[in-house]
Design a protein around this motif. Sequence first.
Motif, short mmCIF file in Angstrom:
data_model
loop_
_atom_site.label_atom_id
_atom_site.label_comp_id
_atom_site.label_asym_id
_atom_site.label_seq_id
_atom_site.Cartn_x
_atom_site.Cartn_y
_atom_site.Cartn_z
N CYS A 52 0.85 -1.19 0.00
CA CYS A 52 0.00 0.00 0.00
C CYS A 52 0.89 1.25 0.00
O CYS A 52 2.00 1.25 0.53
N ASP A 54 0.43 3.83 1.64
CA ASP A 54 0.34 4.46 2.97
C ASP A 54 1.72 4.84 3.51
O ASP A 54 2.64 4.03 3.51
N GLY A 77 -4.07 0.75 -1.20
CA GLY A 77 -4.80 -0.50 -1.07
C GLY A 77 -4.14 -1.66 -1.80
O GLY A 77 -4.78 -2.68 -2.03
N HIS A 105 -1.74 -4.01 5.27
CA HIS A 105 -1.33 -3.47 6.57
C HIS A 105 -2.53 -3.14 7.46
O HIS A 105 -3.66 -3.00 6.99
N CYS A 108 -5.71 0.07 7.21
CA CYS A 108 -5.63 0.51 5.81
C CYS A 108 -6.87 1.34 5.45
O CYS A 108 -8.00 0.87 5.53
N GLY A 109 -6.62 2.56 4.99
CA GLY A 109 -7.72 3.47 4.64
C GLY A 109 -8.51 2.99 3.44
O GLY A 109 -9.73 3.17 3.38
ZN LIG Z 1 -3.41 1.05 3.05
#
Ligand SMILES: [Zn+2]
Length: 221
Positions: A52, A54, A77, A105, A108-109
Motif C-alpha cells: 500500500c 500508505d 490498497g 497493513h 488501511c484506509g
Molecule cells: Zn493502506
Amino acid sequence: MPTQMSAAKAWELLRAGNARFASHDSHHPNMDADRRRTLRDGQNPIAVVLACSDSRVPVELIFDAGLGDIFVVRTAGEILGESVMGSISFAVNSLEVPLVIVLGHEACGAVKAAATAIDGGGIPDDHQRVLIERVTPSILAARGEGKSATDDFERRHAGEVANQLIQRMPKLAAKVADGTVGVVAARYQITDGTVETLATHGGVQEGHAPAEMPPGEPGTQ
Ligand SMILES: [Zn+2]
C-alpha cells in the motif's frame, strides 16, 4: 546478473530484517557509497513487494533492507492494474526476482473506505473510485467466509491480491508451480512493527529460523 537466491532464502532474510526493525535493532544495510557505486551497473533485488502507498508502510525500512535489495511497487490498497502487473512482470521475468510479496497493513484506509461503501457510506466520484472497485471483492469474499473485523478484511484483501497475481500472470503462475518463484501474502502491523504471514505459494517454505546472513545481502552492515 540475476540472483541465484531461492524464494525461501529471500523470505527468510526479509523476515529476519523485519524482526530487527520491530525490535529497534535495524542495521540499515547496503546504504554506503560502495553499494551505490556497485548498483550503477545493475540491480539484483531479492524480492518484489507490492505494498500500500500508505506513508506508514515504508517497505525498505520495515524489512531493514537497503539500496538495490527490494523492487517496490506501491498503490493505495495494494490494488492491481496493468501498470502494476507490468512492473511485477519486469521484476520476475526480466530481473528474475525469486520472491513476490503482497503486503497489506493494519488500519488501511482503502480497505476501510471499501467496507464503508459496501455499507452504504458512499462511493467517491473521482479517481478514488477505483480503490473501492478493486478492494470490494476481497471484502465480499471475507464476509462470505463469516468475517466482519477490519483486520480480517485487510488479511483477506492481501491474500486475494496474491491469488489474483498468480491467476492473471501465466508466466508467474508457471514459476510458482515449478517452485522457482515464491509468492507471499503478508500484513504489516503498524502498532508493533511486525509482518504477519498470511499465505505462501510456490517456492516459499514456512517455519525456517532466520539464517545467518552472508556478506552483501540485506541485513549485513
Ligand atoms: Zn493502506
